[in-house]
Motif scaffolding. Structure first.
Motif, PDB file in Angstrom:
ATOM      1  N   GLN A  44      -7.147   4.143  -0.781  1.00 30.18           N
ATOM      2  CA  GLN A  44      -7.531   4.180   0.627  1.00 30.18           C
ATOM      3  C   GLN A  44      -8.688   3.234   0.904  1.00 30.18           C
ATOM      4  OE1 GLN A  44      -6.520   5.795   3.574  1.00 30.18           O
ATOM      5  NE2 GLN A  44      -4.669   6.049   2.372  1.00 30.18           N
ATOM      6  N   SER A  69     -10.296   9.628   4.969  1.00 25.71           N
ATOM      7  CA  SER A  69      -9.435   9.876   3.809  1.00 25.71           C
ATOM      8  C   SER A  69     -10.181   9.614   2.508  1.00 25.71           C
ATOM      9  CB  SER A  69      -8.185   9.000   3.872  1.00 25.71           C
ATOM     10  OG  SER A  69      -7.372   9.364   4.949  1.00 25.71           O
ATOM     11  N   HIS A 118      -9.026   5.949   7.641  1.00 21.28           N
ATOM     12  CA  HIS A 118      -9.116   5.533   6.239  1.00 21.28           C
ATOM     13  C   HIS A 118     -10.437   5.999   5.620  1.00 21.28           C
ATOM     14  CE1 HIS A 118      -5.449   3.299   5.800  1.00 21.28           C
ATOM     15  NE2 HIS A 118      -5.710   2.570   6.864  1.00 21.28           N
ATOM     16  N   PHE A 119     -11.537   5.843   6.367  1.00 16.98           N
ATOM     17  CA  PHE A 119     -12.842   6.268   5.878  1.00 16.98           C
ATOM     18  C   PHE A 119     -12.863   7.775   5.634  1.00 16.98           C
ATOM     19  CE2 PHE A 119     -17.240   7.695   6.837  1.00 16.98           C
ATOM     20  CZ  PHE A 119     -17.878   7.107   5.753  1.00 16.98           C
ATOM     21  N   LEU A 138      -2.898   9.271  11.051  1.00 21.60           N
ATOM     22  CA  LEU A 138      -2.684   7.846  10.827  1.00 21.60           C
ATOM     23  C   LEU A 138      -1.256   7.446  11.186  1.00 21.60           C
ATOM     24  CD1 LEU A 138      -3.963   5.214   9.837  1.00 21.60           C
ATOM     25  CD2 LEU A 138      -3.162   5.791   7.548  1.00 21.60           C
ATOM     26  N   GLY A 186      -7.544  -4.104   5.381  1.00 18.62           N
ATOM     27  CA  GLY A 186      -7.180  -3.962   6.790  1.00 18.62           C
ATOM     28  C   GLY A 186      -8.293  -4.460   7.695  1.00 18.62           C
ATOM     29  N   PHE A 187      -9.531  -4.139   7.340  1.00 19.15           N
ATOM     30  CA  PHE A 187     -10.667  -4.582   8.133  1.00 19.15           C
ATOM     31  C   PHE A 187     -10.834  -6.092   8.042  1.00 19.15           C
ATOM     32  CE2 PHE A 187     -15.217  -5.591   8.539  1.00 19.15           C
ATOM     33  CZ  PHE A 187     -15.416  -5.151   9.825  1.00 19.15           C
ATOM     34  N   TRP A 210       0.834  -1.208   0.000  1.00 15.60           N
ATOM     35  CA  TRP A 210       0.000   0.000   0.000  1.00 15.60           C
ATOM     36  C   TRP A 210       0.861   1.247   0.000  1.00 15.60           C
ATOM     37  CZ3 TRP A 210      -4.217  -1.439  -1.821  1.00 15.60           C
ATOM     38  CH2 TRP A 210      -4.773  -2.670  -1.479  1.00 15.60           C
ATOM     39  N   GLN A 251      -7.386  -0.362   0.711  1.00 19.35           N
ATOM     40  CA  GLN A 251      -6.509  -0.610   1.853  1.00 19.35           C
ATOM     41  C   GLN A 251      -7.319  -0.785   3.138  1.00 19.35           C
ATOM     42  OE1 GLN A 251      -3.643   2.498   2.462  1.00 19.35           O
ATOM     43  NE2 GLN A 251      -2.620   1.424   4.125  1.00 19.35           N
ATOM     44  N   ALA A 252      -8.317   0.069   3.329  1.00 20.66           N
ATOM     45  CA  ALA A 252      -9.162  -0.045   4.520  1.00 20.66           C
ATOM     46  C   ALA A 252      -9.941  -1.353   4.513  1.00 20.66           C
ATOM     47  CB  ALA A 252     -10.116   1.140   4.601  1.00 20.66           C
ATOM     48  N   SER A 308      -8.096   3.400  13.183  1.00 18.16           N
ATOM     49  CA  SER A 308      -7.482   3.334  11.861  1.00 18.16           C
ATOM     50  C   SER A 308      -8.542   3.300  10.773  1.00 18.16           C
ATOM     51  CB  SER A 308      -6.584   2.102  11.777  1.00 18.16           C
ATOM     52  OG  SER A 308      -6.053   1.969  10.497  1.00 18.16           O
ATOM     53  N   SER A 309      -9.601   2.552  10.995  1.00 13.40           N
ATOM     54  CA  SER A 309     -10.680   2.482  10.012  1.00 13.40           C
ATOM     55  C   SER A 309     -11.335   3.839   9.826  1.00 13.40           C
ATOM     56  CB  SER A 309     -11.739   1.463  10.439  1.00 13.40           C
ATOM     57  OG  SER A 309     -11.202   0.173  10.419  1.00 13.40           O
TER      58      SER A 309
END
Length: 191
Positions: A110, A140, A137-138, A179, A117-118, A69, A113-114, A133-134
């Motif tokens: 983003q 962003s 990302h949201f 972040l 990651g989730f 990423w 990636q989110a 973090s979520s």
């Protein structure tokens, strides 16, 4: 103890990238009504530098085994930075379109990636930190999506849209710094 220093990422690279995004937004504010090719070249050069910093961080981050990423974000910033520099000599419409496509790619990266990651954190014990973090990302994705919408669809009209587009890169820069702070906190709790 020496091993920790060898594996610790260079967090200042990401902080510097966030600051560059904030400067990109400030430059957009300053030159919104008086666009020139030099302003476009300045924005493109800052995007290239932000991409270089992102790539350096991705390759220095030995805590995360999957740096894809970071590499993708770095390549995107460098590629679109070069395109912004090249298109800044043409019409302002081409410059604005290139900025819009850059924001669209950022939002896409983003979001994916989110999502990964989730999915990776689901079912993992102790993944309570994923919510912060979520959220970043949201946020962003929303900021980059707002910039894309504003630049490519121009809902307020071309001149009015140009007057406030700088707010989106500023928000993205702040979110990059937030972040990075979260990642550093998480990394120090693991080490």
């Amino acid at each position: 103890m020496k091993m920790k220093n060898l594996t610790a990422p260079r967090w200042w690279l990401m902080i510097a990238r966030g600051i560059l995004y904030i400067l990109i937004g400030a430059t957009m504010f300053v030159f919104a009504t008086t666009y020139s090719a030099q302003a476009g070249q300045l924005i493109g050069a800052m995007a290239i530098l932000a991409g270089i910093l992102q790539l350096l961080f991705a390759y220095s981050n030995r805590l995360d085994k999957n740096n894809i990423w970071g590499v993708l974000h770095g390549i995107t910033d460098i590629g679109f930075g070069i395109a912004i520099v090249l298109f800044s000599k043409g019409t302002i419409g081409g410059f604005v379109d290139m900025l819009g496509f850059w924001a669209m790619m950022y939002a896409f990266l983003q979001a994916v990636q989110a999502m990964y990651g989730f999915m990776g954190a689901r079912g993992v014990r102790g993944a309570a930190g994923i919510s912060g973090s979520s959220f970043v990302h949201f946020a962003s994705v929303l900021a980059a999506g707002g910039l894309t919408f504003t630049l490519l669809l121009l809902p307020a009209g071309f001149t009015d849209s140009m007057g406030f587009i700088g707010v989106f890169p500023i928000i993205l820069g702040i979110l990059i710094i937030v972040l990075t702070t979260q990642m550093r906190t998480q990394a120090t709790s693991v080490l």
